[in-house]
Design a protein around this motif. Structure first.
Motif, PDB file in Angstrom:
ATOM      1  N   LEU A   1       0.889  -1.139  -0.022  1.00 47.80           N
ATOM      2  CA  LEU A   1      -0.153  -0.116  -0.172  1.00 47.80           C
ATOM      3  C   LEU A   1       0.948   1.286  -0.037  1.00 47.80           C
ATOM      4  N   LEU A   2       1.956   1.254   0.860  1.00 44.70           N
ATOM      5  CA  LEU A   2       2.580   2.300   0.842  1.00 44.70           C
ATOM      6  C   LEU A   2       3.355   2.745  -0.507  1.00 44.70           C
ATOM      7  N   GLU A   3       4.066   1.613  -1.118  1.00 41.28           N
ATOM      8  CA  GLU A   3       4.455   1.719  -2.443  1.00 41.28           C
ATOM      9  C   GLU A   3       3.758   2.243  -3.676  1.00 41.28           C
ATOM     10  N   LEU A   4       2.386   1.817  -3.346  1.00 40.98           N
ATOM     11  CA  LEU A   4       1.442   2.009  -4.353  1.00 40.98           C
ATOM     12  C   LEU A   4       0.910   3.458  -4.132  1.00 40.98           C
ATOM     13  N   LEU A   5       0.845   3.970  -2.931  1.00 34.45           N
ATOM     14  CA  LEU A   5       0.594   5.478  -2.704  1.00 34.45           C
ATOM     15  C   LEU A   5       1.842   6.373  -3.238  1.00 34.45           C
ATOM     16  N   SER A   6       2.863   5.805  -3.065  1.00 30.89           N
ATOM     17  CA  SER A   6       4.165   6.729  -3.485  1.00 30.89           C
ATOM     18  C   SER A   6       4.071   6.542  -5.021  1.00 30.89           C
ATOM     19  N   TYR A   7       3.773   5.615  -5.626  1.00 36.87           N
ATOM     20  CA  TYR A   7       3.582   5.306  -6.975  1.00 36.87           C
ATOM     21  C   TYR A   7       2.523   6.411  -7.622  1.00 36.87           C
ATOM     22  N   ILE A   8       1.391   6.557  -6.855  1.00 38.06           N
ATOM     23  CA  ILE A   8       0.313   7.318  -7.296  1.00 38.06           C
ATOM     24  C   ILE A   8       0.722   8.791  -7.056  1.00 38.06           C
ATOM     25  N   GLY A   9       1.388   9.171  -6.207  1.00 41.02           N
ATOM     26  CA  GLY A   9       1.686  10.605  -5.692  1.00 41.02           C
ATOM     27  C   GLY A   9       0.665  11.448  -5.230  1.00 41.02           C
ATOM     28  N   ASN A  10       0.757  12.515  -5.389  1.00 47.67           N
ATOM     29  CA  ASN A  10      -0.066  13.438  -4.647  1.00 47.67           C
ATOM     30  C   ASN A  10      -1.209  13.874  -5.326  1.00 47.67           C
ATOM     31  N   GLN A  11      -2.179  12.884  -5.148  1.00 44.69           N
ATOM     32  CA  GLN A  11      -3.389  12.900  -5.743  1.00 44.69           C
ATOM     33  C   GLN A  11      -4.622  12.437  -4.736  1.00 44.69           C
ATOM     34  N   ASN A  12      -5.878  13.101  -4.862  1.00 41.57           N
ATOM     35  CA  ASN A  12      -7.037  12.828  -3.963  1.00 41.57           C
ATOM     36  C   ASN A  12      -7.286  11.293  -4.208  1.00 41.57           C
ATOM     37  N   GLY A  13      -7.582  10.534  -3.141  1.00 43.55           N
ATOM     38  CA  GLY A  13      -7.985   9.416  -3.363  1.00 43.55           C
ATOM     39  C   GLY A  13      -8.560   8.760  -1.812  1.00 43.55           C
ATOM     40  N   ILE A  14      -9.355   7.806  -2.093  1.00 44.80           N
ATOM     41  CA  ILE A  14      -9.832   6.828  -0.907  1.00 44.80           C
ATOM     42  C   ILE A  14      -9.283   5.439  -0.950  1.00 44.80           C
ATOM     43  N   VAL A  15      -8.979   5.140   0.192  1.00 47.47           N
ATOM     44  CA  VAL A  15      -8.632   3.721   0.317  1.00 47.47           C
ATOM     45  C   VAL A  15      -9.877   3.058   1.201  1.00 47.47           C
ATOM     46  N   PHE A  16     -10.335   1.959   0.460  1.00 47.22           N
ATOM     47  CA  PHE A  16     -11.719   1.265   1.159  1.00 47.22           C
ATOM     48  C   PHE A  16     -11.021  -0.018   1.740  1.00 47.22           C
ATOM     49  N   CYS A  17     -11.745  -0.105   3.065  1.00 47.48           N
ATOM     50  CA  CYS A  17     -11.263  -1.206   3.791  1.00 47.48           C
ATOM     51  C   CYS A  17     -12.683  -1.921   4.532  1.00 47.48           C
ATOM     52  N   ASN A  18     -12.622  -2.884   4.821  1.00 45.38           N
ATOM     53  CA  ASN A  18     -14.087  -3.646   5.154  1.00 45.38           C
ATOM     54  C   ASN A  18     -14.294  -3.621   6.454  1.00 45.38           C
ATOM     55  N   TYR A  19     -13.186  -3.372   7.654  1.00 45.67           N
ATOM     56  CA  TYR A  19     -13.508  -3.081   9.030  1.00 45.67           C
ATOM     57  C   TYR A  19     -12.701  -2.076   9.701  1.00 45.67           C
ATOM     58  N   LYS A  20     -13.284  -1.601  10.747  1.00 43.89           N
ATOM     59  CA  LYS A  20     -12.945  -0.435  11.393  1.00 43.89           C
ATOM     60  C   LYS A  20     -11.388  -0.688  12.091  1.00 43.89           C
ATOM     61  N   ASP A  21     -10.935  -1.852  12.463  1.00 47.09           N
ATOM     62  CA  ASP A  21      -9.840  -2.382  12.939  1.00 47.09           C
ATOM     63  C   ASP A  21      -8.728  -2.252  11.935  1.00 47.09           C
ATOM     64  N   SER A  22      -8.898  -2.703  10.652  1.00 50.40           N
ATOM     65  CA  SER A  22      -8.160  -2.347   9.652  1.00 50.40           C
ATOM     66  C   SER A  22      -7.608  -1.010   9.243  1.00 50.40           C
ATOM     67  N   ILE A  23      -8.812  -0.298   9.349  1.00 54.76           N
ATOM     68  CA  ILE A  23      -8.525   1.289   9.308  1.00 54.76           C
ATOM     69  C   ILE A  23      -7.778   1.875  10.149  1.00 54.76           C
ATOM     70  N   GLU A  24      -7.805   1.326  11.354  1.00 56.78           N
ATOM     71  CA  GLU A  24      -7.116   2.015  12.692  1.00 56.78           C
ATOM     72  C   GLU A  24      -5.601   1.587  12.666  1.00 56.78           C
ATOM     73  N   ARG A  25      -5.489   0.179  11.937  1.00 57.22           N
ATOM     74  CA  ARG A  25      -4.013  -0.315  11.702  1.00 57.22           C
ATOM     75  C   ARG A  25      -3.279   0.380  10.617  1.00 57.22           C
ATOM     76  N   ILE A  26      -4.204   0.695   9.465  1.00 55.85           N
ATOM     77  CA  ILE A  26      -3.411   1.251   8.327  1.00 55.85           C
ATOM     78  C   ILE A  26      -3.232   2.757   8.684  1.00 55.85           C
ATOM     79  N   SER A  27      -4.161   3.288   9.523  1.00 54.52           N
ATOM     80  CA  SER A  27      -3.802   4.737   9.904  1.00 54.52           C
ATOM     81  C   SER A  27      -2.535   4.876  10.881  1.00 54.52           C
TER      82      SER A  27
END
Length: 442
Positions: free
Chosen positions: A221-247
């Motif tokens: 995910l980190l590499e993909l965000l670096s590849y995409i660069g400075n653009q607006n986007g949403i990262v969709f997750c299925n679970y609240k715990d996953s969002i907190e971990r990724i955050s």
């Protein structure tokens, strides 16, 4: 030229829209002529404007009661529609009522009756039960995203609302999903159906499969965000715990972002969207709550960190990008040894061989930050007043002041981060109109 055309042009100008799109034009003609309309159109195509314009044209300025009721599945959608109508500057009062805040606050706001009331299923049903307002003049009912309301279990509330509105003679239903059966209690006899769900000729969405060699996809995910660069986007997750971990992971890597999920307090969710809209955050980590019915800027991409369980939610998520004529990319972040669901297999996607390297630069930290102002619309404060405060007392240059969002009892403004130390002491505890306001970093 008729007055309605003149008014429409003025309204569109205030919204920054040159002209209606094809779906909006057809929908408006249908809603002007038919009393039962079902509008099926993808997320982000402008359904709100499509039904608001004909409703506004039929409002009677001499009637001091509610004339149109718009019922929605989520509070975010209620707030969004309220904001759109306010931006239209029609002169008609509009209010939104929804769960998550005291009912007494609703009563205060609608004591002076709005011409248009917007609300979530449960809150609207509650007000109708309590006879908070007269229904005698409510002749138009909109069930916006009615499929979502049915999906999350509001069938009984929907039925009750319809039973408590005896004077309704125009019904408008909208959905971004096809094939949902409309319950018989809605009472549609011969609805005019406007269907744009199969109109894929202008879609510029690209879907790319990005495989992760590890089951834990954080590094990819980190590499993909670096590849995409400075653009607006949403990262969709299925679970609240996953969002907190990724955050936590993104924070460790100094990537600014917001979070948006059902367990958050309503004020936190609203502020997350405000920061996303004004550029304080370019990335939003979200559950499917953000797949539709929220007001966000045009997105360059979305990432499916987790794939949804159903194809319909996959479609709604993708609808957040490549809206209207814009381009956009939906990335599926996939562990290479994990099976893909049938609705993805049917797409016959080839793995996207992105040139991804850990040596790539991480997305830049946003140059904007968000300030809270303790005064709003009820204090007769305007956006111009706020801009004046920051330009005159705060000594900001035009390029240092960003988006201003004005609420009923407060406001939010984006300013360049490097100005905070100097601007805050100059604008805090200053008067806007007759109110001394507090200004603080959100």
């Amino acid at each position: 030229m008729s007055n309605s055309i003149k008014n429409q042009k003025a309204i569109l100008a205030k919204l920054g829209i040159e002209k209606l799109n094809e779906m909006q034009e057809e929908s408006k003609l249908a809603m002007d002529s038919a009393n039962e309309v079902v509008l099926l159109s993808p997320t982000g195509t402008g359904k709100t404007i499509a039904f608001l314009l004909p409703i506004i044209e039929k409002l009677d300025a001499d009637v001091e009661e509610i004339q149109a009721l718009i019922v929605v599945p989520t509070r975010e959608l209620a707030i969004q529609i309220e904001q759109v109508m306010r931006q239209m500057g029609t002169g008609f009062k509009v209010n939104a009522v929804y769960g998550g805040r005291a009912g007494s606050k609703d009563k205060i706001e609608i004591k002076h009756r709005p011409a248009v009331l917007i609300g979530t299923m449960g809150r609207v049903a509650d007000h109708l039960r309590r006879k908070t307002f007269s229904t005698h003049h409510i002749n138009t009912l909109v069930l916006d995203e009615f499929d979502k309301s049915l999906e999350i279990g509001f069938e009984e509330e929907m039925k009750e609302i319809l039973e408590l509105l005896p004077k309704v003679n125009k019904k408008i239903l909208t959905s971004a999903t096809k094939g949902i059966e409309i319950p018989s209690f809605v009472g549609l006899r011969k609805p005019l159906i406007i269907d744009y769900l199969d109109d894929k000729k202008r879609s510029k969405l690209e879907i790319k499969l990005v495989e992760s060699p590890k089951k834990d996809k954080l590094d990819m995910l980190l590499e993909l965000l670096s590849y995409i660069g400075n653009q607006n986007g949403i990262v969709f997750c299925n679970y609240k715990d996953s969002i907190e971990r990724i955050s936590n992971f993104l924070s460790e890597n100094s990537i600014s972002h917001g979070t948006f999920f059902g367990g958050m307090e309503q004020t936190e969710r609203e502020r997350a969207l405000i920061k996303f809209r004004n550029g304080t955050h370019q990335i939003l980590l979200a559950t499917d709550l953000a797949a539709r019915g929220i007001d966000v800027p045009e997105l360059s991409f979305i990432i499916h960190y987790h794939l949804p369980h159903r194809s319909e939610e996959f479609t709604h998520r993708n609808g957040r990008t490549a809206r209207m004529d814009a381009k956009g990319t939906a990335y599926i972040l996939h562990y290479e040894n994990e099976n893909l669901p049938d609705f993805i297999e049917q797409l016959n996607l080839s793995t996207q061989n992105l040139v991804i390297s850990t040596k790539q630069n991480l997305p830049k930290i946003s140059e904007w930050t968000t300030l809270f102002i303790s005064g709003g619309r009820k204090d007769k404060i305007s956006k111009g007043d706020i801009a004046g405060l920051f330009f005159k007392q705060g000594k900001l240059e035009k390029n240092e002041l960003g988006i201003i969002e004005l609420k009923n009892d407060c406001a939010f403004v984006a300013v360049k981060k490097n100005t905070i130390k100097t601007v805050l002491p100059k604008v805090n505890n200053q008067k806007l109109k007759k109110k001394k306001v507090r200004v603080s970093v959100v």
